[in-house]
Design an enzyme around this catalytic site. Structure first.
Site, short mmCIF file in Angstrom:
data_model
loop_
_atom_site.label_atom_id
_atom_site.label_comp_id
_atom_site.label_asym_id
_atom_site.label_seq_id
_atom_site.Cartn_x
_atom_site.Cartn_y
_atom_site.Cartn_z
N GLY A 1 20.37 6.97 -3.82
CA GLY A 1 20.05 8.36 -4.09
C GLY A 1 20.64 9.34 -3.10
N GLN A 2 21.35 8.83 -2.08
CA GLN A 2 21.91 9.71 -1.07
C GLN A 2 23.26 10.29 -1.46
OE1 GLN A 2 22.53 6.58 -1.24
NE2 GLN A 2 23.60 5.70 0.48
N GLY A 3 23.81 9.83 -2.59
CA GLY A 3 25.06 10.39 -3.08
C GLY A 3 26.30 9.72 -2.56
N ALA B 1 20.33 4.39 8.53
CA ALA B 1 20.83 5.04 9.74
C ALA B 1 21.75 6.23 9.46
CB ALA B 1 21.55 4.03 10.64
N SER B 2 21.63 6.80 8.26
CA SER B 2 22.43 7.98 7.88
C SER B 2 23.92 7.75 8.13
CB SER B 2 21.94 9.22 8.66
OG SER B 2 20.59 9.45 8.41
N GLN C 1 26.43 6.11 5.87
CA GLN C 1 27.43 5.84 4.85
C GLN C 1 28.50 6.93 4.76
OE1 GLN C 1 28.22 3.23 3.38
NE2 GLN C 1 26.46 1.91 3.58
N GLY D 1 26.62 12.39 8.72
CA GLY D 1 25.56 11.95 7.83
C GLY D 1 24.27 12.71 8.11
N GLY E 1 21.22 11.86 6.13
CA GLY E 1 20.21 11.23 5.28
C GLY E 1 18.79 11.34 5.80
N GLU E 2 18.58 10.87 7.02
CA GLU E 2 17.23 10.88 7.59
C GLU E 2 16.89 12.15 8.37
OE1 GLU E 2 17.12 6.11 8.42
OE2 GLU E 2 18.78 7.40 8.96
#
Length: 329
Positions: free
Chosen positions: A47-49, A87-88, A90, A286, A288-289
């Site tokens: 879901g992070q794209g 870990a954000s 990708q 990144g 993400g988190e």
């Protein structure tokens, strides 16, 4: 009586596994029979794209439409390891691996085009719309499909694999010094809440989120990530409580374990801060988190500003807030 308060919180967050742990992503890029370009990575989409971002990076390097990029992922028989969707990392790690692989692929593509076009060098060659052409004499051109067919006629396929290793060093156990992560991303969030002093209920009525992204490869997805992270932060701050009794989860179903809905989330003013990271793919980092980290602290600071109650244990339930109000009075 309802009282309003405002609160802010800021955070910084290191990308990747950190502390010297090997952090490697690998990507393979190939030219398919139909002239499309395949990118094979073991990057899980949660879901992070990741699928969209990695395709965008490949398309940007080659000057082609994103629809002409095919991504192969989440199949260990077909893809190299790109590390975990954690870990954000990708966009930064695997994005760098993809960029390196596509750049190497592009050089091989130019060499093949040079031979076909009978040029003495690959200098001055460009790519656009699945074609390689000589910039100073555009009539000299060849399509990707033809190059793929030439490789196939010779029993070969144009395929390149590259890897990216993130920079990280182990912390010194004696001094506590080191460079465990790189890069870091930064953010600052502000919220306004309304606290009902008779019920203890908290409503978040306004939010402003400023997020450092390095460079936004896909601004819409950055905004979506902020929306999702903020909603998760609201749940963490105000609603979600599993309650463990003797190792057993009390709130083991969604009728008891409450999560926020769209009615609990205000309209969020999103501010994307772009300061390109020199080591990132096209300057990206990144996020993400990091997008959820400041949410709960900002909400707790706003509650304190509204009613003078400092909550030190989450979630900030109505019962805890009423207890704090009564004890203060």
């Amino acid at each position: 009586m309802k009282r309003r308060g405002k609160g802010i919180a800021a955070s910084f967050y290191g990308t990747g596994y950190g502390n010297g742990f090997p952090d490697v992503s690998v990507a393979t890029v190939g030219l398919e029979d139909d002239g499309k370009v395949s990118i094979s990575v073991g990057a899980s989409e949660v879901g992070q794209g990741a699928k969209t971002i990695l395709c965008q990076i490949g398309a940007e390097v080659l000057g082609i439409n994103i629809d002409d990029v095919k991504i192969v992922h989440e199949d260990s028989n077909e893809t190299p390891d790109s590390g975990t969707a954690a870990a954000s990392r990708q966009t930064y790690n695997t994005g760098n691996a993809v960029k390196l692989a596509v750049e190497a692929f592009k050089k091989r593509l130019f060499e093949a085009a040079k031979e076909y076009l009978k040029l003495n060098t690959s200098l001055g060659l460009e790519t656009k719309n699945k074609e390689v052409y000589l910039k100073m004499f555009p009539q000299k051109r060849i399509c990707f499909e033809k190059i793929a067919q030439n490789f196939k006629d010779n029993g070969k396929k144009l395929i390149v694999t590259e890897s990216f290793v993130a920079q990280t060093t182990e912390m010194d156990a004696d001094t506590g010094q080191g460079a465990p992560y790189w890069p870091y991303t930064f953010n600052c969030y502000g919220v306004e809440v309304e606290v009902d002093t008779e019920t203890g209920k908290v409503d978040v009525i306004r939010a402003v989120c400023a997020q450092d992204v390095g460079r936004a490869i896909n601004p819409s997805m950055v905004e979506g990530q902020i929306d999702g992270g903020f909603a998760m932060g609201v749940g963490y701050a105000l609603f979600e409580d599993i309650i463990l009794n003797d190792g057993k989860i009390k709130n083991n179903k969604f009728s008891k374990y409450i999560i926020p809905t769209s009615f609990d989330i205000p309209k969020i003013e999103k501010i994307i801060i772009e300061e390109p990271e020199s080591t990132g793919p096209f300057g990206a980092k990144g996020i993400g988190e990091p997008v959820m980290i400041p949410v709960a602290p900002a909400i707790l600071n706003a509650i304190y500003d509204a009613v003078g109650v400092r909550i030190t244990e989450l979630p900030a339930s109505p019962e805890k807030i009423l207890k704090g109000i009564n004890e203060r009075e």
